[in-house]
Scaffold this active site. Structure first.
Site, PDB file in Angstrom:
ATOM      1  CD  GLU A  14      -1.429  -0.217   3.616  1.00 39.24           C
ATOM      2  OE1 GLU A  14      -2.560  -0.613   3.317  1.00 39.24           O
ATOM      3  OE2 GLU A  14      -1.075  -0.053   4.797  1.00 39.24           O
ATOM      4  CB  SER A  15       4.390   1.937   0.726  1.00 40.21           C
ATOM      5  OG  SER A  15       4.901   0.827   0.018  1.00 40.21           O
TER       6      SER A  15
END
Lengths: 272, 259, 272, 259
Positions: D50-51
């Site tokens: 998700e980064s």
């Protein structure tokens, strides 16, 4: 992983009569060669979606591919009118053309919403103007916190997106660089996608970790097409043929000269 | 030095820009005016093109808003959705330049159709970025040639909101931006009346008469008192503009149609 | 054009008691040195906004800077709890901390909406879960075309955004590279912005025409701060000090050891 | 070869991934399972963190979801808003991995608080990406250790929707994604009953008894008939996982807490 196909086979496989098709490229990387193949394969009743229907759609409309146009600015940039578009809208030649007309902000947000899996896009816009009166796909909602009136349009979800890019690698990942327009959004918003590329390379070697890359599994088919954006341009490969854009005004002004040009330069040619 | 009416128009528009402005630039006259300002009195003027080029410094004028020259000389180039969301709608632009086929006395613009929308006599290009440029930029400068068919009593279609059909609608909608604050033509400079928002001639270009302006404006145009005369183009302005146009013509193989 | 200031002067000028402040950086480029300066200047009653309040906010909360936290995930990534955050929420030490709690999707969309000048953000989310019952800033609207239920949250519009970046040029343009998180959006959403940078260079020389760059006129102040992200990392400069993150668990577990560490490592130090 | 219950859990989760999956990966157990799958039977498995890292191929497990290793080995890295809009919400992820402090029999998860929300006994990290991962990914795999306080009759807080508090709410909301289809623990594999959506034990790990599972599950857990026994870890699986963990421990200076 996308299929690597010659362009005629890719168009044959991906684009059907009656499809909603978005060919994108904002001045830069316009997929002209793919458009010519669609014209040669005589696709009909397409709904053509594009922010700036310039020469590429003037050719497709004049060739009779389209029954509807979804757009926000139809002109020959810096030159003038699109005569084939005007002839279709004003005189129904070669067939009538329905229009769904938006602003650039609406179109850009609608592609972004399509890429985001949203049913619609919300933005600040369309206040006090005439388009909402003639386009039922423009509505307004209120912000539930401030009460501000916001515009809302349906997300673009074309059947097929067609774009041109600089490079694909052997695994089918695609790199775009320069003026990237709405092409990434168009591909992510579409059910199927066709990418023509200048070249297929072993590795993309992106300049930056944040380079604009479409991963292989977002693309249906890749067709090598060196020069596939001409007379538009490909950053890092070749420049825009501005004189062709200027000359198009005369070529397209009447039906006979247009038809002759299309016969000689599109129908008589085969894509590799 | 001799100069053309078009040159006067471009120079008058360029002068209205300050060194601190951030401009959303269209093709043709706005692009020439903005780049002239950047090359003369406003070297820090920031130019943004809707194709995504931010803080670009083209050495020739682009034929289209997505020319490679814009990207090559830009600080950075973003996607078109980002341009319309973070940059235009985000309120980061102080001046937007607009034109159109028709303008009315309240700075509303038509670039959609002549005639009825469903059966147009002339199908024009459409809104493009104009609709949201007009409401998102701090203020709007309009640049158009003076002609009775362009300066009309009533628009055939309202593509882009100025101060509204009767001059009050913009305020009633609660918009926080100023809307059109300047209309530069090849004959004169017009500015909105502070109360009625009607575009009023505040300056005639050198040698232009009130009668010429009246003859080329379809509404009963009002002249401010005292009426100014636009300062003559300076040698620097003319030389810079002509150099820019010459470089552009050489690069494109032909002069851009609108400069 | 931003002001180039030493960090203490920049914090002094930009951040006031009671402000809503977003320090962003998603694992990468976390502005620790700026946070320590805020702690040293004893700012109080801040509303702290951040997707992932990790060590940087654990320190600020434990130091008493914050009265409210707007967040979506508060933990020490890969290690465990944030003991100072928990102590504030569970026991009110050193002062009570109000929570406004969201999901990552809501926070990311809220920053993007703030950067976009929107009053609120719309997305597909929050269906069937508990947060809307405890956070009145989560509401639902219907798509005017499909009727689908969409979530809506207010846009983030912090008074100040604080980020760390790799480089600024002399004109005040800032380059970010690698995991870029929500930092660009945070700066564009905020009224004022403070950027600490590894170095100030003559030219950014971006790797790609599409590199992530914040133009000078979007930034209020730039403070040079080499190593300003440590123990987080700066792509191209230094790596993450994972052992510090692991050790923080013991340091922060009780109030005395935390206070001692802060006295020695924050209060006793001055930023250049 | 000897192996730990944690190793069995990670290997069982890894086996559930196919070579055509696109995985949204969290930290800890999911990251180990996904990378193990990629390094064994699913070399084309696409991992998204998700980064912003897309199609990343880390050689050591990240301690956080934004480790530099993820970006360095990624096909490309996008902003976090783009990740949540174009990639997660855009429906481009086939499998999302989730865990939590509590799971109920219908795969709903709590990672918010133990106790009352307004006066928590234990303040947990919160939702993070989980709330929308659960509704946007094609299907959800849950990986958690078996413990009566984790496998609960009723969640203290519903952070993340599984099949809903009574197993029907997800369908009633009209969601098009499947929700939790697998729950892997250190004792067993559970799958939802096709009709009731209640998680049912379909396979016990080698050496684990029904009684052990019952004792560590707070709801009255149902066992499928016939009940499978999970295949023993292969030498390749164990060696690959241990190599990965050893490289990770060396790189981080300590073993990640959750692998």
């Amino acid at each position: 992983m996308p299929s690597f196909l010659p362009l005629p086979a890719a168009v044959e496989a991906l684009i059907r009569d009656g499809d909603t098709v978005a060919l994108e490229g904002f001045t830069h990387l316009i997929p002209f060669t793919a458009a010519h193949e669609i014209i040669r394969q005589r696709r009909r009743n397409l709904t053509l979606v594009r922010m700036t229907p310039d020469l590429v759609y003037d050719q497709m409309i004049g060739a009779g591919c389209a029954s509807k146009l979804v757009f926000s600015w139809g002109g020959n940039p810096g030159v003038g009118s699109l005569h084939r578009l005007r002839d279709a809208v004003e005189n129904g030649w070669p067939n009538p053309l329905a229009l769904e007309e938006h602003s650039h902000a609406a179109m850009a947000n609608a592609y972004s919403a399509g890429a985001s899996g949203m049913p619609c896009a919300f933005f600040r816009g369309y206040l006090g103007v005439g388009l909402p009166d003639v386009n039922p796909n423009i509505r307004f909602v209120s912000c539930p916190f401030t009460g501000e009136t916001l515009a809302c349009v349906p997300a673009h979800r074309p059947d097929v997106a067609v774009i041109h890019a600089q490079k694909a690698d052997q695994a089918g990942n695609v790199l775009l660089e320069g003026i990237v327009g709405v092409q990434k959004e168009a591909v992510l918003a579409a059910r199927r996608s066709l990418v023509t590329v200048e070249e297929i390379v072993d590795s993309l070697n992106p300049a930056s970790p944040n380079s604009v890359i479409l991963p292989s599994w977002t693309i249906t088919a890749i067709a090598p097409s060196p020069g596939g954006a001409r007379p538009s341009y490909a950053h890092g490969y070749y420049s825009r043929d501005n004189s062709f854009y200027v000359n198009w005004d005369a070529i397209s002004r009447d039906r006979a000269s247009f038809t002759e040009w299309m016969n000689e330069n599109v129908h008589a040619r085969r894509t590799a | 030095m001799n100069y053309s009416a078009n040159e006067m128009m471009t120079i008058a528009a360029a002068r209205a820009l300050s060194d601190r402005d951030v401009c959303f630039v269209g093709i043709g006259l706005p692009s020439a005016a903005c780049n002239l300002a950047r090359l003369t009195h406003a070297p820090n003027l920031v130019l943004i093109y809707e194709s995504g080029a931010i803080a670009t410094r083209p050495s020739v004028l682009p034929l289209s808003i997505g020319d490679g020259e814009l990207c090559r000389t830009a600080l950075t180039t973003v996607s078109v959705p980002e341009m319309f969301r973070y940059w235009l709608q985000g309120g980061r632009v102080t001046v937007g330049f607009l034109g159109g086929a028709q303008v009315d006395r309240f700075g509303n613009l038509n670039s959609t159709v002549i005639g009825e929308y469903s059966r147009p006599k002339v199908r024009l290009p459409g809104a493009g970025g104009a609709t949201e440029i007009a409401t998102s930029c701090g203020r709007i400068f309009i640049v158009m040639r003076h002609h009775p068919r362009a300066m009309v009593r009533k628009l055939d279609f309202l593509t882009t909101l100025g101060h509204g059909p009767t001059g009050v609608e913009r305020r009633q909608l609660g918009l926080q931006t100023a809307g059109p604050t300047l209309l530069v033509t090849d004959l004169a400079i017009l500015e909105p009346d502070p109360v009625t928002k009607e575009f009023t001639v505040t300056s005639l270009h050198p040698g232009v008469t009130r009668e010429q302006v009246r003859a080329n404006t379809s509404w009963d145009v009002i002249f401010a008192e005292p009426l100014q005369e636009t300062a003559l183009p300076t040698a620097l302005e003319l030389e810079t503009l002509r150099d820019l146009n010459a470089r552009t013509a050489e690069a494109h193989g032909a002069a851009p149609a609108l400069t």
